[in-house]
Design a protein around this motif. Sequence first.
Motif, PDB file in Angstrom:
ATOM      1  N   ASP A  87    -102.467  -1.724 -63.703  1.00  0.00           N
ATOM      2  CA  ASP A  87    -102.669  -0.592 -62.806  1.00  0.00           C
ATOM      3  C   ASP A  87    -104.067  -0.642 -62.192  1.00  0.00           C
ATOM      4  O   ASP A  87    -104.917  -1.455 -62.561  1.00  0.00           O
ATOM      5  CB  ASP A  87    -102.443   0.737 -63.545  1.00  0.00           C
ATOM      6  N   ASP A  88    -104.301   0.258 -61.229  1.00  0.00           N
ATOM      7  CA  ASP A  88    -105.562   0.234 -60.481  1.00  0.00           C
ATOM      8  C   ASP A  88    -106.774   0.406 -61.392  1.00  0.00           C
ATOM      9  O   ASP A  88    -107.791  -0.275 -61.223  1.00  0.00           O
ATOM     10  CB  ASP A  88    -105.551   1.336 -59.418  1.00  0.00           C
ATOM     11  N   ARG A  89    -106.660   1.313 -62.355  1.00  0.00           N
ATOM     12  CA  ARG A  89    -107.797   1.598 -63.223  1.00  0.00           C
ATOM     13  C   ARG A  89    -108.152   0.384 -64.076  1.00  0.00           C
ATOM     14  O   ARG A  89    -109.330   0.021 -64.219  1.00  0.00           O
ATOM     15  CB  ARG A  89    -107.469   2.799 -64.106  1.00  0.00           C
ATOM     16  N   THR A  90    -107.137  -0.268 -64.648  1.00  0.00           N
ATOM     17  CA  THR A  90    -107.392  -1.443 -65.478  1.00  0.00           C
ATOM     18  C   THR A  90    -107.956  -2.589 -64.645  1.00  0.00           C
ATOM     19  O   THR A  90    -108.872  -3.303 -65.081  1.00  0.00           O
ATOM     20  CB  THR A  90    -106.105  -1.891 -66.185  1.00  0.00           C
ATOM     21  N   ARG A  91    -107.429  -2.768 -63.432  1.00  0.00           N
ATOM     22  CA  ARG A  91    -107.934  -3.840 -62.573  1.00  0.00           C
ATOM     23  C   ARG A  91    -109.401  -3.614 -62.230  1.00  0.00           C
ATOM     24  O   ARG A  91    -110.205  -4.561 -62.228  1.00  0.00           O
ATOM     25  CB  ARG A  91    -107.109  -3.933 -61.289  1.00  0.00           C
ATOM     26  N   ALA A  92    -109.752  -2.376 -61.960  1.00  0.00           N
ATOM     27  CA  ALA A  92    -111.141  -2.088 -61.636  1.00  0.00           C
ATOM     28  C   ALA A  92    -112.064  -2.355 -62.822  1.00  0.00           C
ATOM     29  O   ALA A  92    -113.156  -2.921 -62.667  1.00  0.00           O
ATOM     30  CB  ALA A  92    -111.268  -0.634 -61.181  1.00  0.00           C
ATOM     31  N   SER A  93    -111.624  -1.975 -64.023  1.00  0.00           N
ATOM     32  CA  SER A  93    -112.436  -2.212 -65.222  1.00  0.00           C
ATOM     33  C   SER A  93    -112.583  -3.702 -65.499  1.00  0.00           C
ATOM     34  O   SER A  93    -113.666  -4.181 -65.850  1.00  0.00           O
ATOM     35  CB  SER A  93    -111.812  -1.514 -66.432  1.00  0.00           C
TER      36      SER A  93
END
Length: 583
Positions: A317-323
């Motif tokens: 998901d977007d949050r995991t990709r950003a992290s």
Amino acid sequence: MLDPLIPTAVANGPVEPRGHATGRDSAGFLAFLVERSLLDRRAGERAAVVQSQTGQRIDAVLSQLGLLADRALIESLAAYFGLDVVASQTLTAAPLPQCGLEVEFLKRHRVVPLSLRDDALVVAVADPFASDLEKAIAYLVERPVVTVLATAKDIDLALAEHFGTADNTPPSQGNADTGRGFDDDVQRLRDMASEAPIIRLVNRLIAAAVGQQASDIHIEPMVDCVRVRHRIDGLLEEVECLPRDLEAGIVTRIKILAKLNIAERRLPQDGRTKFVVGGREVDLRISTTPVLHGENLVLRILDSEQVDLSFEALGFDDRTRASLSAVLSQPNGIILVTGPTGSGKTTTLYAALRSLNSIERKIFSIEDPIEYQMRGISQIQIKPEIGLNFVHCLRSILRQDPDVIMVGEMRDEATAGTAIRAALTGHLVLSTLHTNSAAASVTRLLDMGAEDYLLASSLSCVLAQRLVRRLCASCSAPAPEASTLARRLAADLPDPARTRSFDVRIPVGCPQCKHTGFRGRTTIAELLAVDQGVRGSIKRGVSDREIESKARRNGMVTLHENGIHKVLAGETTLEEILRVARV
């Protein structure tokens, strides 16, 4: 009456050796077959690729791939080289002439001397491409040589009939004590695996699995059949049951492809090979294990063309990709990916390497085995049998001025300790670990013997992940009482999730998903970012539950919670989440 073995020119007078005209090579033979419509162009290109990779003779490649029957192959070779073909009965019909050639030479080069005259020696050969062989025989017998063709199988049988086996005793005089029965059994297996029906069967099994996008082929001998199963989207499906008497031929054929020892049936073996399906090349990792009724085979299919090595395509998901992007941008530290076998850890590491791969970075990977070849990355295959293990490779790499190092797996204290020191000296280290959660990786490394203060200083993040089946986009339907179900699922999530829109769906089944309701897989993950609070917990040696509680208070989403988000988004089902993730 002329001897039918001797060409007319030989009988009428002195002759020149025939059959090895200038330019008669593998490429020319393939072109000859295509021009005569004996082989289509794509099959010829496929055979050329396999020959360049294996180094085998082109006729052996054509036979093993099942592209030409043995009789058609030998007749084509004869037409191409302008040679005569002799039948198997002719090779054993009369005693061999005394020409001075040693038995070991005849067997090694597959040569049968047939007729000796003052002006020529006629010999049957299996390899018409070996022009030097004809010259060597002519030198040894001090007279011209005329070659005729026979199949390798017929020549081997003829030599065994004339000379027996290595101890030079006829087949009827052998006994179990000399090992003759074992040698004959191995040769029988080799002959069986070289027959066109077995070759076509194995080719069909592999092609069918690749066509269905299976990740593994399981060939399992049972008491009354050989069961073939495919692992598709993480679950095994039975494909067919083959007759029990085909087991030896199938196993031997696959062992030959992987260059394994066909005589060893008592111990497990591992190998790999390449296979061309539909014009594209796939890698196969092959594992054999002896079981009650024979040998169990597992073929792992690695099709790089079917894998999109990006975090978005893998389902993060977007949050995991950003992290992940944030920690990958750091110049040093350890990034761990954890999960059970088959959870996609290695693929995630490859995606990370792909995002880091640039002309400015020196990247090494130490793998067992190398699953995908990546341009621009120095990949090392470990070989424990010669002492080339993870630790030795890692220590050597540190003298090669790397920027990024991928270690296939943290297996022991020595590997973990060396990786930690590499991270502390300014390198970005990526690796995997087998644990059930992100927080459990910390205690696992401490149990291995890693120093708590060194681990706290070097660890950047831990990503725990699982693969779940994705609902088929063509046939999934809204779940009955979706609103009630969504409210129950969202009740366990952080408050912001309760106000989001939802689309809870169920599997239905259609031809596109083979009526399973699922097509492809997606990733659920939890990412533990090691901040100052977590570092303090590591130094104090607290339990993994306490580390997880602290991380959740700082915003970490667990595997189960990430899975519920995907259920609410209509990507998968609650049953899939419960199948792979703890609550």
